[in-house]
Design an enzyme around this catalytic site. Structure first.
Site, PDB file in Angstrom:
ATOM      1  N   GLU A 330       1.640  -0.588 -22.460  1.00 48.06           N
ATOM      2  CA  GLU A 330       2.508   0.043 -23.705  1.00 48.06           C
ATOM      3  C   GLU A 330       1.652   1.065 -24.398  1.00 48.06           C
ATOM      4  O   GLU A 330       0.768   0.712 -24.659  1.00 48.06           O
ATOM      5  CB  GLU A 330       3.013  -1.024 -24.121  1.00 48.06           C
ATOM      6  CG  GLU A 330       3.761  -0.496 -25.666  1.00 48.06           C
ATOM      7  CD  GLU A 330       4.372  -1.529 -26.403  1.00 48.06           C
ATOM      8  OE1 GLU A 330       3.957  -2.726 -26.412  1.00 48.06           O
ATOM      9  OE2 GLU A 330       5.084  -1.051 -27.514  1.00 48.06           O
ATOM     10  N   ASN A 389       7.457   3.743 -27.129  1.00 50.83           N
ATOM     11  CA  ASN A 389       8.443   3.117 -27.994  1.00 50.83           C
ATOM     12  C   ASN A 389       9.437   4.225 -28.579  1.00 50.83           C
ATOM     13  O   ASN A 389       8.844   5.410 -29.015  1.00 50.83           O
ATOM     14  CB  ASN A 389       7.825   2.675 -29.487  1.00 50.83           C
ATOM     15  CG  ASN A 389       7.004   1.346 -29.117  1.00 50.83           C
ATOM     16  OD1 ASN A 389       7.651   0.190 -28.885  1.00 50.83           O
ATOM     17  ND2 ASN A 389       5.528   1.425 -29.023  1.00 50.83           N
ATOM     18  N   GLU A 421      11.082   1.811 -24.712  1.00 48.42           N
ATOM     19  CA  GLU A 421      11.012   0.390 -25.357  1.00 48.42           C
ATOM     20  C   GLU A 421      12.083   0.719 -26.622  1.00 48.42           C
ATOM     21  O   GLU A 421      11.609   1.521 -27.432  1.00 48.42           O
ATOM     22  CB  GLU A 421       9.881  -0.084 -25.880  1.00 48.42           C
ATOM     23  CG  GLU A 421       8.844  -0.529 -24.818  1.00 48.42           C
ATOM     24  CD  GLU A 421       7.847  -1.463 -25.185  1.00 48.42           C
ATOM     25  OE1 GLU A 421       7.612  -1.851 -26.401  1.00 48.42           O
ATOM     26  OE2 GLU A 421       6.885  -1.667 -24.237  1.00 48.42           O
ATOM     27  N   ASP A 448      12.694  -4.355 -26.829  1.00 52.74           N
ATOM     28  CA  ASP A 448      11.557  -4.814 -27.541  1.00 52.74           C
ATOM     29  C   ASP A 448      11.952  -5.784 -28.464  1.00 52.74           C
ATOM     30  O   ASP A 448      12.939  -5.961 -28.885  1.00 52.74           O
ATOM     31  CB  ASP A 448      10.912  -3.494 -28.264  1.00 52.74           C
ATOM     32  CG  ASP A 448       9.736  -3.513 -28.494  1.00 52.74           C
ATOM     33  OD1 ASP A 448       9.074  -4.895 -28.178  1.00 52.74           O
ATOM     34  OD2 ASP A 448       8.769  -2.635 -28.850  1.00 52.74           O
ATOM     35  N   GLU A 505       5.509 -10.899 -24.728  1.00 53.73           N
ATOM     36  CA  GLU A 505       4.498  -9.831 -25.534  1.00 53.73           C
ATOM     37  C   GLU A 505       3.857 -10.836 -26.424  1.00 53.73           C
ATOM     38  O   GLU A 505       4.291 -11.813 -26.823  1.00 53.73           O
ATOM     39  CB  GLU A 505       5.428  -9.009 -26.445  1.00 53.73           C
ATOM     40  CG  GLU A 505       4.908  -8.145 -27.285  1.00 53.73           C
ATOM     41  CD  GLU A 505       5.741  -7.476 -28.181  1.00 53.73           C
ATOM     42  OE1 GLU A 505       6.127  -6.238 -27.866  1.00 53.73           O
ATOM     43  OE2 GLU A 505       6.146  -7.827 -29.622  1.00 53.73           O
TER      44      GLU A 505
HETATM   45  P1  C2E Z   1       5.526  -3.481 -30.582  1.00 53.01           P
HETATM   46  O1  C2E Z   1       6.351  -2.014 -29.949  1.00 53.01           O
HETATM   47  O2  C2E Z   1       6.347  -4.475 -30.381  1.00 53.01           O
HETATM   48  O3  C2E Z   1       4.278  -3.568 -30.200  1.00 53.01           O
HETATM   49  C1  C2E Z   1       3.484  -4.452 -29.960  1.00 53.01           C
HETATM   50  C2  C2E Z   1       2.688  -4.819 -30.872  1.00 53.01           C
HETATM   51  O4  C2E Z   1       2.080  -6.230 -30.791  1.00 53.01           O
HETATM   52  C3  C2E Z   1       1.362  -4.110 -31.114  1.00 53.01           C
HETATM   53  O5  C2E Z   1       1.026  -4.121 -32.342  1.00 53.01           O
HETATM   54  C4  C2E Z   1       0.338  -4.553 -30.344  1.00 53.01           C
HETATM   55  O6  C2E Z   1      -0.848  -4.307 -30.685  1.00 53.01           O
HETATM   56  C5  C2E Z   1       0.693  -5.958 -30.980  1.00 53.01           C
HETATM   57  N1  C2E Z   1       0.161  -7.255 -29.984  1.00 53.01           N
HETATM   58  C6  C2E Z   1       0.120  -7.063 -28.428  1.00 53.01           C
HETATM   59  N2  C2E Z   1      -0.125  -8.355 -27.999  1.00 53.01           N
HETATM   60  C7  C2E Z   1      -0.595  -9.168 -29.186  1.00 53.01           C
HETATM   61  C8  C2E Z   1      -1.170 -10.692 -29.348  1.00 53.01           C
HETATM   62  O7  C2E Z   1      -1.514 -11.008 -28.435  1.00 53.01           O
HETATM   63  N3  C2E Z   1      -1.195 -10.992 -30.684  1.00 53.01           N
HETATM   64  C9  C2E Z   1      -0.826 -10.220 -31.753  1.00 53.01           C
HETATM   65  N4  C2E Z   1      -1.079 -10.763 -32.725  1.00 53.01           N
HETATM   66  N5  C2E Z   1      -0.382  -8.942 -31.548  1.00 53.01           N
HETATM   67  C10 C2E Z   1      -0.323  -8.419 -30.425  1.00 53.01           C
HETATM   68  P2  C2E Z   1       0.815  -2.286 -33.005  1.00 53.01           P
HETATM   69  O8  C2E Z   1      -0.036  -1.438 -32.168  1.00 53.01           O
HETATM   70  O9  C2E Z   1      -0.042  -2.534 -34.574  1.00 53.01           O
HETATM   71  O10 C2E Z   1       2.226  -1.918 -33.421  1.00 53.01           O
HETATM   72  C11 C2E Z   1       3.146  -2.285 -34.097  1.00 53.01           C
HETATM   73  C12 C2E Z   1       4.471  -1.733 -33.896  1.00 53.01           C
HETATM   74  O11 C2E Z   1       4.536  -0.426 -34.344  1.00 53.01           O
HETATM   75  C13 C2E Z   1       4.841  -1.872 -32.512  1.00 53.01           C
HETATM   76  O12 C2E Z   1       5.545  -3.126 -32.209  1.00 53.01           O
HETATM   77  C14 C2E Z   1       6.031  -0.777 -32.667  1.00 53.01           C
HETATM   78  O13 C2E Z   1       7.212  -1.000 -32.890  1.00 53.01           O
HETATM   79  C15 C2E Z   1       5.527   0.466 -33.589  1.00 53.01           C
HETATM   80  N6  C2E Z   1       4.798   1.356 -32.967  1.00 53.01           N
HETATM   81  C16 C2E Z   1       3.414   1.250 -32.499  1.00 53.01           C
HETATM   82  N7  C2E Z   1       3.307   2.837 -32.027  1.00 53.01           N
HETATM   83  C17 C2E Z   1       4.487   3.414 -31.872  1.00 53.01           C
HETATM   84  C18 C2E Z   1       4.941   4.722 -31.609  1.00 53.01           C
HETATM   85  O14 C2E Z   1       4.191   5.382 -30.882  1.00 53.01           O
HETATM   86  N8  C2E Z   1       6.070   5.170 -31.949  1.00 53.01           N
HETATM   87  C19 C2E Z   1       7.038   4.203 -32.730  1.00 53.01           C
HETATM   88  N9  C2E Z   1       8.028   4.710 -32.919  1.00 53.01           N
HETATM   89  N10 C2E Z   1       6.567   2.968 -32.859  1.00 53.01           N
HETATM   90  C20 C2E Z   1       5.344   2.539 -32.804  1.00 53.01           C
HETATM   91 MG    MG Z   2       6.912  -1.953 -28.219  1.00 54.62          MG
HETATM   92 MG    MG Z   3       7.609  -5.566 -29.493  1.00 57.31          MG
END
Ligand code: C2E
Ligand code: MG
Ligand code: MG
Length: 553
Positions: A330, A389, A421, A448, A505
């Site tokens: 991802e 995403n 996603e 997602d 996830e």
């Molecule tokens: P998401 O799409 O549900 O992404 C998964 C989030 O869960 C990511 O946080 C990831 O680092 C985190 N994660 C994965 N495995 C684990 C785990 O085992 N434990 C825990 N505690 N967390 C885990 P991240 O990178 O902070 O991103 C948060 C949200 O921000 C994402 O949720 C997504 O909705 C959004 N996001 C991130 N990058 C983009 C992007 O380029 N564009 C858009 N529109 N949204 C983004």
């Molecule tokens: Mg995602």
């Molecule tokens: Mg997610």
């Protein structure tokens, strides 16, 4: 009687332009004298002076209620020698002008309840003094309101409290359609309704023209919504006019923050639902918790950040639980800010979603993702799909599908290697249509955050997803109990049954991975396997493991 007239004449000394009147409450007799031209309408054979004022239609709409209350008080009579007064406006030559009405109660020879009164136009100085005083004593003054609210919240710790703000959608249209006088009368009516509705338990104020605020104790969210709905019903349909409300709610979770900030929170919640066709009650949520100051810092820097390349694509690999291979990744954005270091997406994506910048940022990340797929192909690594995403902002138009198609052509990669996603499509017909369209045009769609409250079974029914992504909070909270585990295993069985692939996830432990595998879910993403990593590291991982096979498993 003599006694009373003495008092009157004293009261009238040096007052020019005054009118004075006499009212015998017991026998229903009255008389008026000394009118200046403006007040000539007060002299009537059929109406007593107070009724004559009321019926003249000259009382400024905002003061009608006050006048009615005062007249009621006068007719209820008072003790001998007691005085009372009020200040109100009469519309003269189209302009509201201030008058003071003073009365003195007495018991005369013929009657036990007489009133002598005087009405006079106020001088400029008197008006100024009055308005300044009003500002500090009126219930509708925000300062007084603030004090009252803070006192209540500190004293009454027995109850939970919520702050409700509401306003009329496009109040200007009400004015245009029914006239300004009717608009003002309507706002006045709202205050009457609020007075009845709020009683002793609740505190209310009018913040500005058509914005009102209420502080109310509550027991359950459902009860709170019921209260709002019944208030809405009472406020609606005044004199057949048509208008709608939007409500913003802030649940008071910390009592020692200034009530002004709480008001801002309710205002943000109200703004959130403005323009929504589906909903007119908004709750303040964690995405809004980002302070306004922080928001400004982020918005000031965002455009330069994009041109300066401060946004980086990180990749979090997805693994096959049974085989241990990398089966995909991802793309997750990170902001490497030159002064503030790494900023996590949750701190800026919600802001970008509100100001629309997320579209530009996503396009940038999608392009990085396509370019990474191209690199895998060029470097002879068997490529895995990269999922990106799609912000809900994209789902308002079909441009995003065209954009993704152009990228695929530009980098000459198979469509199956760029997956989308998508989180929120609930009850949004347009978003649903966009998702369908993307599916018809051959994209692989992942739902997602399934189980987080946003995505739901309903969504699955109406939208053609390929893969269901179990949210990390769903996984961690349900894993804790036997019942929860059953729910997870049934969710997995159900999605397989309807032909959906499934990935979990936020897999953080070996036990979680084993449990998922035993339920028939073989794909996992989470810290147990790997944290999100920079592009170069991901490429190294891919090269090292040949098509992603873990060396040390
Ligand atoms: P998401 O799409 O549900 O992404 C998964 C989030 O869960 C990511 O946080 C990831 O680092 C985190 N994660 C994965 N495995 C684990 C785990 O085992 N434990 C825990 N505690 N967390 C885990 P991240 O990178 O902070 O991103 C948060 C949200 O921000 C994402 O949720 C997504 O909705 C959004 N996001 C991130 N990058 C983009 C992007 O380029 N564009 C858009 N529109 N949204 C983004
Ligand atoms: Mg995602
Ligand atoms: Mg997610």
């Amino acid at each position: 009687m003599n006694n009373l007239f003495e008092k009157i004449s004293k009261m009238l000394t040096d007052k020019n332009g005054s009118a004075f009147f006499y009212l015998d409450l017991q026998h229903g007799e009255w008389d008026c004298a000394g009118f200046c031209d403006d007040l000539a309408f007060m002299k009537s054979d059929t109406l007593d002076p107070l009724d004559a004022i009321y019926e003249s239609g000259l009382i400024f709409s905002e003061d009608i209620k006050l006048f009615r209350r005062f007249a009621y008080r006068v007719r209820s009579s008072g003790a001998d020698g007691e005085t009372a007064s009020m200040k109100f406006r009469l519309t003269m030559d189209g302009e509201p002008r201030w008058y003071e009405l003073s009365v003195v109660f007495g018991s005369g020879e013929n009657s036990s309840s007489e009133v002598a009164g005087r009405i006079h136009p106020m001088s400029e100085k008197e008006i100024m003094d009055h308005q300044i005083l009003e500002l500090y004593t009126n219930d509708q003054c925000p300062d007084i309101f603030t004090e009252k609210v803070e006192k209540r919240l500190t004293e009454d710790t027995q109850h939970s409290y919520a702050i409700i703000q509401f306003d009329v959608v496009k109040f200007k249209l009400v004015n245009d359609r029914y006239g300004e006088a009717a608009g003002t009368e309507l706002l006045h009516h709202f205050l009457d309704v609020l007075e009845v509705f709020c009683g002793e338990d609740r505190i209310y104020t009018r913040l500005s023209a058509d914005i009102f605020m209420i502080v109310t104790p509550y027991e359950t969210t459902e009860g709170l919504i019921t209260f709002i709905r019944s208030m809405e019903e009472a406020l609606s349909g005044y004199k057949g006019m048509s208008y709608n409300f939007v409500f913003g709610v802030y649940i008071v979770d910390e009592r020692d923050i200034p009530s002004r900030i709480m008001g801002d929170a309710a205002a943000m919640a109200r703004q959130k639902v403005k323009g929504s066709a589906m909903e007119n009650i908004g709750f303040y949520d964690s995405a809004m918790k980002i302070s306004l100051k922080r928001r400004k810092l982020i918005e000031d820097d965002m455009k330069d950040a994009l041109t300066n390349g401060e946004f980086k694509m990180y990749l979090q690999p997805k693994y096959s639980i049974s085989g241990g291979d990398v089966i995909g990744a991802e793309a997750l954005v990170r902001w490497l800010h030159p002064q503030r270091g790494m900023i996590a997406p949750n701190d800026f994506i919600p802001i970008f979603e509100q100001n629309g910048f997320v579209v530009k940022l996503d396009e940038y990340i999608w392009e990085r993702a396509c370019s990474l797929v191209r690199r895998q192909l060029d470097e002879g690594i068997e490529p895995v799909p990269i999922s990106v995403n799609v912000s809900r902002v994209h789902l308002t138009g079909e441009d995003f599908i065209d954009f993704a198609e152009r990228l695929i052509k530009k980098y000459d990669i198979p469509k199956s290697l760029l997956e989308l996603e998508i989180t929120e499509t609930i009850e949004n017909i347009n978003a649903n249509r966009m998702v369908r369209e993307a599916k018809e045009r051959g994209f692989t769609l992942l739902m997602d955050d399934f189980g987080s409250g946003y995505s739901s079974l309903n969504n699955l029914k109406s939208t053609p997803f390929d893969v269901l992504k179990i949210d990390r909070s769903f996984l961690s909270s349900f894993m804790e109990s036997e019942r929860g585990q059953k729910i997870i295993s049934h969710t997995i069985a159900m999605s397989r049954d309807i032909g959906l692939d499934i990935i979990a996830e936020g897999v953080e432990t070996k036990e979680q991975a084993a449990f998922l595998s035993s339920c028939g879910c073989d794909a996992a993403q989470g810290f147990y396997y790997s944290r999100p990593m920079p592009e170069e590291m991901f490429m190294e991982l891919m090269e090292r493991t040949h098509r992603g096979r873990l060396v040390n498993e």
